[in-house]
Design a protein around this motif. Structure first.
Motif, short mmCIF file in Angstrom:
data_model
loop_
_atom_site.label_atom_id
_atom_site.label_comp_id
_atom_site.label_asym_id
_atom_site.label_seq_id
_atom_site.Cartn_x
_atom_site.Cartn_y
_atom_site.Cartn_z
N THR A 1 0.80 -1.18 -0.04
CA THR A 1 -0.03 0.00 0.21
C THR A 1 0.92 1.11 -0.08
O THR A 1 2.14 1.02 0.34
N ASP A 2 0.27 2.58 -0.12
CA ASP A 2 0.97 3.63 -0.01
C ASP A 2 0.84 4.28 1.29
O ASP A 2 0.87 5.33 1.43
N LEU A 3 0.66 3.44 2.56
CA LEU A 3 0.43 4.07 3.57
C LEU A 3 1.72 4.87 4.17
O LEU A 3 1.37 5.72 4.85
N PHE A 4 2.81 4.16 4.13
CA PHE A 4 4.11 4.67 4.55
C PHE A 4 4.11 6.28 3.77
O PHE A 4 4.42 7.35 4.52
N ASP A 5 3.97 6.15 2.50
CA ASP A 5 4.16 7.62 1.91
C ASP A 5 3.34 8.44 2.22
O ASP A 5 3.83 9.76 2.38
N TYR A 6 2.10 8.03 2.53
CA TYR A 6 1.16 9.09 2.99
C TYR A 6 1.35 9.48 4.16
O TYR A 6 1.27 10.70 4.49
N LEU A 7 1.80 8.79 5.02
CA LEU A 7 2.22 9.19 6.40
C LEU A 7 3.42 10.21 6.54
O LEU A 7 3.17 11.29 7.17
N ASN A 8 4.28 9.76 5.78
CA ASN A 8 5.32 10.75 5.39
C ASN A 8 5.13 12.14 4.87
O ASN A 8 5.52 13.26 5.30
N THR A 9 4.18 12.00 3.73
CA THR A 9 3.84 13.30 3.20
C THR A 9 3.01 14.24 4.08
O THR A 9 3.15 15.49 4.27
N LYS A 10 2.35 13.44 5.05
CA LYS A 10 1.49 14.58 6.40
C LYS A 10 2.46 14.62 7.35
O LYS A 10 2.05 15.25 8.46
N LYS A 11 3.61 14.29 7.61
CA LYS A 11 4.55 14.39 8.67
C LYS A 11 4.09 13.69 9.93
O LYS A 11 4.31 14.43 10.78
N ILE A 12 3.38 12.71 9.80
CA ILE A 12 2.86 12.00 10.92
C ILE A 12 4.00 11.31 11.67
O ILE A 12 4.57 10.54 10.86
N GLU A 13 4.05 11.32 12.96
CA GLU A 13 5.11 10.55 13.81
C GLU A 13 4.34 9.43 14.63
O GLU A 13 5.04 8.83 15.34
N HIS A 14 3.09 9.96 14.89
CA HIS A 14 2.40 8.94 16.14
C HIS A 14 0.90 8.42 15.43
O HIS A 14 0.44 9.13 14.79
N LEU A 15 1.12 7.16 15.72
CA LEU A 15 -0.16 6.43 15.18
C LEU A 15 -1.06 5.97 16.44
O LEU A 15 -0.42 5.02 17.28
N THR A 16 -2.37 6.31 16.33
CA THR A 16 -3.09 5.47 17.22
C THR A 16 -4.01 4.48 16.29
O THR A 16 -4.66 4.78 15.50
N ILE A 17 -4.02 3.21 16.84
CA ILE A 17 -4.56 2.10 16.01
C ILE A 17 -5.69 1.58 16.51
O ILE A 17 -5.45 1.21 17.94
N VAL A 18 -6.72 1.42 16.11
CA VAL A 18 -8.02 0.57 16.50
C VAL A 18 -8.48 -0.23 15.38
O VAL A 18 -8.64 0.07 14.27
N GLY A 19 -8.54 -1.42 15.82
CA GLY A 19 -8.91 -2.41 14.59
C GLY A 19 -9.37 -3.71 15.07
O GLY A 19 -9.33 -4.07 16.34
N MET A 20 -9.78 -4.66 14.41
CA MET A 20 -10.01 -6.17 14.57
C MET A 20 -9.01 -6.75 14.47
O MET A 20 -7.92 -6.64 13.79
N MET A 21 -9.27 -8.04 15.36
CA MET A 21 -8.08 -9.02 15.32
C MET A 21 -6.91 -8.55 15.88
O MET A 21 -5.86 -8.68 14.90
N ASN A 22 -6.66 -7.95 16.96
CA ASN A 22 -5.37 -7.40 17.42
C ASN A 22 -4.19 -8.52 17.26
O ASN A 22 -2.97 -7.91 16.87
N ASN A 23 -4.41 -9.63 17.53
CA ASN A 23 -3.51 -10.75 17.61
C ASN A 23 -2.88 -11.03 16.12
O ASN A 23 -1.78 -11.51 15.98
N MET A 24 -3.73 -10.47 14.88
CA MET A 24 -3.01 -10.84 13.52
C MET A 24 -3.13 -9.46 12.83
O MET A 24 -1.98 -9.13 12.43
N LEU A 25 -4.06 -8.87 12.67
CA LEU A 25 -4.06 -7.71 11.78
C LEU A 25 -3.32 -6.49 12.29
O LEU A 25 -2.46 -5.93 11.53
N ASN A 26 -3.65 -5.85 13.62
CA ASN A 26 -2.92 -5.03 14.18
C ASN A 26 -1.37 -5.34 14.29
O ASN A 26 -0.67 -4.31 14.43
#
Length: 153
Positions: free
Chosen positions: A99-124
Motif C-alpha cells: 500500500t501507499d500508507l508509509f508514503d502518505y504518513l510521510n507526506t503528512k509528517k505523521i509521527e504518532h499512530l493511534t490504532i484501533v482495529g479488529m483482530m489485534n493478534n493478527m491484523l494490528n
C-alpha cells in the motif's frame, strides 16, 4: 528548530461488515471494538487530526469474506469515512505491505499512530511491528476485555 508537538493519525483497521452479525467472519468483540473506534474517531475529527481507514479487500480466488463489491467488505457504518478522509485498501494482514500508507504518513509528517482495529493478534500486530520498525510512535487501543485497554510502543 525542534517542533513542540508530534502530528498524529488514527488508523482504523478492517472495521468492516463481515466481522459483524450475519457477516462472513463474525467476531464476538466486534461491537465493543466498533464502539471504541467510534469514540476515537469522534475525538480525532473534533481535533481535526488525520484519520485513515484501512479496508481489506481479498484478492485470492475463492475468498470467503472481504470480497470486493460485497456488503461484507464495506466499512462498518458507525465508523464510515467522511468525504475527504483517506481510505487505504490492503490485501494482506499488514497495512503497510503493498500500500501507499508509509508514503502518505510521510507526506503528512505523521509521527504518532493511534490504532484501533479488529483482530489485534493478527491484523494490528503486523501493522504495529512495521510501524515501529519505520520509526513511528504507536498506541494500540484495545477492547475493554483487555486488562489495560491501551498499549504504547
Amino acid at each position: 528548530m525542534k517542533r513542540k508537538y508530534t502530528k498524529s493519525a488514527l488508523l482504523l483497521i478492517d472495521i468492516q461488515n463481515d466481522y459483524f452479525y450475519k457477516g462472513k467472519m463474525e467476531l464476538s468483540e466486534s461491537y465493543e471494538i466498533a464502539s471504541i473506534a467510534k469514540k476515537m474517531l469522534h475525538d480525532f475529527r473534533k481535533k481535526r487530526k488525520t484519520v485513515i481507514h484501512i479496508q481489506h479487500i481479498a484478492l485470492h480466488k475463492g475468498a470467503s469474506f472481504f470480497v470486493s463489491g460485497t456488503h461484507g467488505a464495506q466499512i462498518y457504518e458507525e465508523v464510515a469515512p467522511l468525504e475527504g478522509e483517506t481510505i487505504i485498501i490492503k490485501n494482506t494482514t499488514n497495512s503497510f505491505s503493498g500500500t501507499d500508507l508509509f508514503d502518505y504518513l510521510n507526506t503528512k509528517k505523521i509521527e504518532h499512530l493511534t490504532i484501533v482495529g479488529m483482530m489485534n493478534n493478527m491484523l494490528n500486530d503486523s501493522t504495529v511491528r512495521t510501524a515501529k520498525d519505520l520509526g513511528f510512535k504507536v498506541e494500540v487501543v484495545c477492547n475493554e476485555y483487555a486488562s489495560n485497554n491501551q498499549f504504547v510502543f
